[in-house]
Design a protein around this motif. Structure first.
Motif, mmCIF file in Angstrom:
data_model
loop_
_atom_site.group_PDB
_atom_site.id
_atom_site.type_symbol
_atom_site.label_atom_id
_atom_site.label_comp_id
_atom_site.label_asym_id
_atom_site.label_seq_id
_atom_site.Cartn_x
_atom_site.Cartn_y
_atom_site.Cartn_z
ATOM 1 N N ARG A 221 0.714 -0.981 0.512
ATOM 2 C CA ARG A 221 -0.223 -0.062 -0.016
ATOM 3 C C ARG A 221 0.913 0.933 -0.123
ATOM 4 O O ARG A 221 2.210 1.450 0.818
ATOM 5 N N ALA A 222 0.549 2.064 -0.610
ATOM 6 C CA ALA A 222 1.410 3.518 -1.129
ATOM 7 C C ALA A 222 0.701 4.290 -0.124
ATOM 8 O O ALA A 222 -1.050 4.428 -1.088
ATOM 9 N N THR A 223 1.043 5.746 0.369
ATOM 10 C CA THR A 223 0.159 6.985 1.040
ATOM 11 C C THR A 223 0.434 7.651 0.584
ATOM 12 O O THR A 223 1.526 8.176 0.035
ATOM 13 N N TYR A 224 0.237 8.833 -0.079
ATOM 14 C CA TYR A 224 0.121 10.184 -0.948
ATOM 15 C C TYR A 224 -0.353 11.041 -0.126
ATOM 16 O O TYR A 224 -1.888 10.495 0.427
ATOM 17 N N TYR A 225 0.090 12.363 0.476
ATOM 18 C CA TYR A 225 -0.398 13.074 0.806
ATOM 19 C C TYR A 225 -0.674 14.375 0.094
ATOM 20 O O TYR A 225 0.191 15.208 -0.760
ATOM 21 N N HIS A 226 -2.167 15.648 0.170
ATOM 22 C CA HIS A 226 -2.050 16.106 -0.315
ATOM 23 C C HIS A 226 -2.631 17.588 0.889
ATOM 24 O O HIS A 226 -3.107 16.930 2.026
ATOM 25 N N LEU A 227 -2.611 19.056 0.793
ATOM 26 C CA LEU A 227 -3.329 19.655 1.557
ATOM 27 C C LEU A 227 -4.940 19.740 1.475
ATOM 28 O O LEU A 227 -5.885 19.628 0.278
ATOM 29 N N THR A 228 -5.156 19.823 2.514
ATOM 30 C CA THR A 228 -6.888 19.574 2.805
ATOM 31 C C THR A 228 -6.844 20.940 2.135
ATOM 32 O O THR A 228 -6.996 21.864 1.704
ATOM 33 N N PRO A 229 -8.702 21.095 1.747
ATOM 34 C CA PRO A 229 -9.493 22.256 1.165
ATOM 35 C C PRO A 229 -9.445 23.328 2.998
ATOM 36 O O PRO A 229 -9.666 24.203 2.584
#
Length: 248
Positions: A221-229
């Motif tokens: 499993r790979a995890t990716y990170y984004h800024l939230t709205p």
């Protein structure tokens, strides 16, 4: 990891007979599979396995892969077949094994350790091999904690800001790329994950995990990170967290 592999190869059959078929070492009575809820049965088996692995511990992926391998051996196949279908399915799922480990960690039956990854050891192993005792208080050495066990505000706030800045500059960056590109080998994966989890809890970063077919033999499993709205609205909370450095 190498120690876990030796355990898997040399002691798999003994484990299948002594852990899965019976109960973990601290269980006072024989495990009655008919009277236990599937989750409780899974927790006992997982706890017994973690205790059997020893000081190196194991991850949820290693444990689920081990259960699948044991289920295919002639000696342990009958043992797994006797388990309720729900419990057997849970043991074969890395996600459900992780849920079991989290339940056990909340009860302080297992502890999270390691520097390169999240690994789980039994309470007995943790106190004997991992914890550092200072003035009668046991603590695991961690980035951002003083030797007294108090939080170092400057270090914690600095690392938190650094991790957030990397996600800000690289939206959608993978966990592996973030750690390898910006922090390894000076800050361990385990430490970086703590700060990423903190940012997720603060609501400024969102983690997205997906299954990837890197190797059919090993679940990945790979995890990716984004800024939230809500990133900009929640920045004051991040600033407060960096100023007060919440304990972790």
């Amino acid at each position: 990891m190498s120690g876990f592999k030796r355990f898997e190869v040399q002691d798999a059959i003994e484990f299948g007979l002594n852990v899965v078929a019976i109960q973990p070492p601290d269980a006072p009575m024989e495990l009655d599979k008919e009277l236990l809820a599937p989750s409780e049965l899974v927790d006992r088996i997982v706890l017994g396995t973690v205790d059997a692995v020893g000081p190196l511990g194991a991850s949820e992926l290693e444990l689920s892969a081990l259960y699948q391998k044991l289920a295919g051996t002639s000696t342990a196949q009958e043992v797994f077949s006797a388990l309720p279908a729900d419990a057997r399915s849970a043991l074969f799922s890395a996600q459900q094994v992780l849920q079991s480990l989290c339940r056990l960690a909340a009860l302080r039956r297992v502890f999270v350790v390691g520097s390169g990854d999240r690994r789980y050891v039994s309470a007995t192993v943790y106190h004997k091999h991992w914890a550092v005792s200072l003035n009668g208080v046991e603590r695991a050495p961690r980035l951002g904690l003083n030797t007294s066990g108090s939080v170092n505000v400057a270090v914690t706030g600095g690392v938190l800001a650094s991790v957030l800045g990397r996600v800000f500059d690289n939206p959608g960056i993978s966990q592996a790329a973030l750690i390898r590109r910006y922090f390894a080998p000076f800050v361990s994966k385990f430490e970086v994950l703590q700060y990423l989890d903190m940012l997720v809890e603060l609501g400024v970063v969102r983690a997205e995990s997906v299954d990837e077919d890197v190797d059919a033999r090993v679940p990945h499993r790979a995890t990716y990170y984004h800024l939230t709205p809500e990133f900009y609205d929640r920045l004051p909370q991040v600033a407060s967290a960096m100023a007060t450095a919440p304990n972790f």
